[in-house]
Design a protein around this motif. Structure first.
Motif, PDB file in Angstrom:
ATOM      1  N   PHE A  37       0.806  -1.346   0.021  1.00 20.03           N
ATOM      2  CA  PHE A  37      -0.007  -0.087   0.027  1.00 20.03           C
ATOM      3  C   PHE A  37       0.950   1.094  -0.063  1.00 20.03           C
ATOM      4  O   PHE A  37       2.263   1.146   0.222  1.00 20.03           O
ATOM      5  CB  PHE A  37      -0.964   0.115   1.348  1.00 20.03           C
ATOM      6  CG  PHE A  37      -2.108  -1.066   1.203  1.00 20.03           C
ATOM      7  CD1 PHE A  37      -1.627  -2.351   1.533  1.00 20.03           C
ATOM      8  CD2 PHE A  37      -3.245  -0.794   1.011  1.00 20.03           C
ATOM      9  CE1 PHE A  37      -2.625  -3.135   1.625  1.00 20.03           C
ATOM     10  CE2 PHE A  37      -4.169  -1.776   1.023  1.00 20.03           C
ATOM     11  CZ  PHE A  37      -3.753  -2.998   1.337  1.00 20.03           C
ATOM     12  N   ARG A  38       0.585   2.433  -0.213  1.00 16.26           N
ATOM     13  CA  ARG A  38       1.077   3.666  -0.394  1.00 16.26           C
ATOM     14  C   ARG A  38       0.231   4.800   0.328  1.00 16.26           C
ATOM     15  O   ARG A  38      -0.965   4.688   0.251  1.00 16.26           O
ATOM     16  CB  ARG A  38       1.833   4.036  -1.524  1.00 16.26           C
ATOM     17  CG  ARG A  38       0.630   4.377  -2.567  1.00 16.26           C
ATOM     18  CD  ARG A  38       1.231   4.646  -3.893  1.00 16.26           C
ATOM     19  NE  ARG A  38       0.402   4.850  -5.102  1.00 16.26           N
ATOM     20  CZ  ARG A  38       0.711   5.006  -6.394  1.00 16.26           C
ATOM     21  NH1 ARG A  38       1.898   4.525  -6.508  1.00 16.26           N
ATOM     22  NH2 ARG A  38      -0.069   5.305  -7.327  1.00 16.26           N
ATOM     23  N   GLN A  39       0.816   5.845   0.759  1.00 17.63           N
ATOM     24  CA  GLN A  39       0.254   6.991   1.494  1.00 17.63           C
ATOM     25  C   GLN A  39       1.094   8.103   1.224  1.00 17.63           C
ATOM     26  O   GLN A  39       2.188   8.247   1.495  1.00 17.63           O
ATOM     27  CB  GLN A  39      -0.121   6.650   2.887  1.00 17.63           C
ATOM     28  CG  GLN A  39      -0.904   7.700   3.449  1.00 17.63           C
ATOM     29  CD  GLN A  39      -1.286   7.421   4.926  1.00 17.63           C
ATOM     30  OE1 GLN A  39      -0.873   6.591   5.563  1.00 17.63           O
ATOM     31  NE2 GLN A  39      -2.635   7.976   5.241  1.00 17.63           N
ATOM     32  N   ALA A  40       0.267   9.161   0.331  1.00 13.91           N
ATOM     33  CA  ALA A  40       0.874  10.372  -0.007  1.00 13.91           C
ATOM     34  C   ALA A  40       0.550  11.300   0.934  1.00 13.91           C
ATOM     35  O   ALA A  40      -0.755  11.186   1.637  1.00 13.91           O
ATOM     36  CB  ALA A  40       0.422  10.767  -1.491  1.00 13.91           C
ATOM     37  N   PRO A  41       1.285  12.577   1.257  1.00 14.50           N
ATOM     38  CA  PRO A  41       0.753  13.485   2.104  1.00 14.50           C
ATOM     39  C   PRO A  41      -0.661  14.035   1.971  1.00 14.50           C
ATOM     40  O   PRO A  41      -0.922  14.379   0.924  1.00 14.50           O
ATOM     41  CB  PRO A  41       1.841  14.456   2.007  1.00 14.50           C
ATOM     42  CG  PRO A  41       3.082  13.922   1.512  1.00 14.50           C
ATOM     43  CD  PRO A  41       2.568  12.642   0.997  1.00 14.50           C
ATOM     44  N   GLY A  42      -1.260  13.979   2.904  1.00 12.80           N
ATOM     45  CA  GLY A  42      -2.839  14.490   2.829  1.00 12.80           C
ATOM     46  C   GLY A  42      -3.762  13.757   2.388  1.00 12.80           C
ATOM     47  O   GLY A  42      -4.986  13.999   1.996  1.00 12.80           O
ATOM     48  N   LYS A  43      -3.242  12.435   1.845  1.00 10.97           N
ATOM     49  CA  LYS A  43      -4.178  11.297   1.114  1.00 10.97           C
ATOM     50  C   LYS A  43      -4.320  10.125   2.114  1.00 10.97           C
ATOM     51  O   LYS A  43      -3.542   9.847   3.034  1.00 10.97           O
ATOM     52  CB  LYS A  43      -3.545  10.922  -0.188  1.00 10.97           C
ATOM     53  CG  LYS A  43      -3.589  12.061  -1.109  1.00 10.97           C
ATOM     54  CD  LYS A  43      -3.216  11.765  -2.474  1.00 10.97           C
ATOM     55  CE  LYS A  43      -3.269  13.052  -3.352  1.00 10.97           C
ATOM     56  NZ  LYS A  43      -3.083  12.331  -4.743  1.00 10.97           N
ATOM     57  N   GLU A  44      -5.502   9.405   1.725  1.00 14.26           N
ATOM     58  CA  GLU A  44      -5.673   8.189   2.335  1.00 14.26           C
ATOM     59  C   GLU A  44      -4.493   7.077   2.034  1.00 14.26           C
ATOM     60  O   GLU A  44      -4.189   7.078   0.814  1.00 14.26           O
ATOM     61  CB  GLU A  44      -7.140   7.771   2.226  1.00 14.26           C
ATOM     62  CG  GLU A  44      -8.070   8.534   2.724  1.00 14.26           C
ATOM     63  CD  GLU A  44      -9.511   8.196   2.871  1.00 14.26           C
ATOM     64  OE1 GLU A  44     -10.409   8.599   3.429  1.00 14.26           O
ATOM     65  OE2 GLU A  44      -9.721   6.960   2.240  1.00 14.26           O
ATOM     66  N   ARG A  45      -4.434   5.887   2.841  1.00 14.48           N
ATOM     67  CA  ARG A  45      -3.456   4.893   2.300  1.00 14.48           C
ATOM     68  C   ARG A  45      -4.464   4.118   1.083  1.00 14.48           C
ATOM     69  O   ARG A  45      -5.345   3.925   1.410  1.00 14.48           O
ATOM     70  CB  ARG A  45      -3.353   4.049   3.437  1.00 14.48           C
ATOM     71  CG  ARG A  45      -2.216   3.148   3.187  1.00 14.48           C
ATOM     72  CD  ARG A  45      -1.866   2.237   4.546  1.00 14.48           C
ATOM     73  NE  ARG A  45      -1.223   3.210   5.526  1.00 14.48           N
ATOM     74  CZ  ARG A  45      -0.702   2.867   6.758  1.00 14.48           C
ATOM     75  NH1 ARG A  45      -0.574   1.638   6.845  1.00 14.48           N
ATOM     76  NH2 ARG A  45      -0.113   3.840   7.584  1.00 14.48           N
ATOM     77  N   GLU A  46      -3.690   3.808   0.127  1.00 17.18           N
ATOM     78  CA  GLU A  46      -4.114   3.224  -0.855  1.00 17.18           C
ATOM     79  C   GLU A  46      -3.718   1.746  -1.293  1.00 17.18           C
ATOM     80  O   GLU A  46      -2.370   1.919  -1.272  1.00 17.18           O
ATOM     81  CB  GLU A  46      -4.375   4.019  -2.190  1.00 17.18           C
ATOM     82  CG  GLU A  46      -2.814   4.357  -2.791  1.00 17.18           C
ATOM     83  CD  GLU A  46      -3.046   5.270  -4.057  1.00 17.18           C
ATOM     84  OE1 GLU A  46      -4.092   5.655  -4.406  1.00 17.18           O
ATOM     85  OE2 GLU A  46      -2.016   5.489  -4.660  1.00 17.18           O
ATOM     86  N   PHE A  47      -4.158   1.126  -2.135  1.00 19.72           N
ATOM     87  CA  PHE A  47      -3.787  -0.253  -2.452  1.00 19.72           C
ATOM     88  C   PHE A  47      -2.853  -0.102  -3.671  1.00 19.72           C
ATOM     89  O   PHE A  47      -3.369   0.624  -4.653  1.00 19.72           O
ATOM     90  CB  PHE A  47      -4.974  -1.167  -2.786  1.00 19.72           C
ATOM     91  CG  PHE A  47      -4.609  -2.366  -3.386  1.00 19.72           C
ATOM     92  CD1 PHE A  47      -4.826  -2.814  -4.776  1.00 19.72           C
ATOM     93  CD2 PHE A  47      -4.141  -3.426  -2.755  1.00 19.72           C
ATOM     94  CE1 PHE A  47      -4.491  -3.873  -5.574  1.00 19.72           C
ATOM     95  CE2 PHE A  47      -3.692  -4.600  -3.451  1.00 19.72           C
ATOM     96  CZ  PHE A  47      -3.910  -4.786  -4.868  1.00 19.72           C
ATOM     97  N   VAL A  48      -1.880  -0.882  -3.651  1.00 21.77           N
ATOM     98  CA  VAL A  48      -0.812  -0.876  -4.919  1.00 21.77           C
ATOM     99  C   VAL A  48      -0.963  -2.023  -5.540  1.00 21.77           C
ATOM    100  O   VAL A  48      -1.188  -2.393  -6.701  1.00 21.77           O
ATOM    101  CB  VAL A  48       0.437  -0.576  -4.512  1.00 21.77           C
ATOM    102  CG1 VAL A  48       1.414  -0.570  -5.459  1.00 21.77           C
ATOM    103  CG2 VAL A  48       0.587   0.894  -3.817  1.00 21.77           C
TER     104      VAL A  48
END
Length: 122
Positions: A37-48
């Motif tokens: 998974f990944r998480q960018a600043p200000g965003k929700e954690r997302e599936f990769v």
């Protein structure tokens, strides 16, 4: 309970490649389905990406399909994420996760690593 430690993040130019590793300890690695998974600043954690316990079944987010590849080596208790043709929008903290279900959802995974930063410059 399995413990997870990611490595391999860093700074790369757009179009470049990185390979992330996630080493597991303290449990039976082959019992677990593994996800990235990944998480960018200000965003929700997302599936990769995700891999079944034996590596035969893999899933990818549409945004990385054809560029990223998940693989695992159960003998080494390690899962990998090969990332090619990286884009600035791939910049995020990348986490590996272990779970009993093969899933694209955060809630399905019970064990998480601490994350590794990937920064892609334009």
């Amino acid at each position: 309970q399995v413990q997870l430690v990611e490595s391999g993040g860093g700074l790369v130019q757009a179009g470049g490649s990185l390979r992330l590793s996630c080493a597991a300890s303290g449990g039976t690695f082959s019992d677990y389905n593994m996800g990235w998974f990944r998480q960018a600043p200000g965003k929700e954690r997302e599936f990769v990406a995700a891999s079944s316990w034996g590596g035969l079944n893999t899933y990818y987010a549409d945004s990385v399909k054809g560029r990223f590849a998940i693989s695992r080596d159960n003998a080494k208790n390690t899962v990998y994420l090969q990332m090619n043709r990286l884009k600035p929008e791939d910049t995020a903290v990348y986490y590996c996760a272990a779970g009993r279900r093969l899933s694209r959802t955060v809630a399905s995974y019970t064990n998480w690593g601490q994350g590794t930063q990937v920064t892609v410059s334009s």
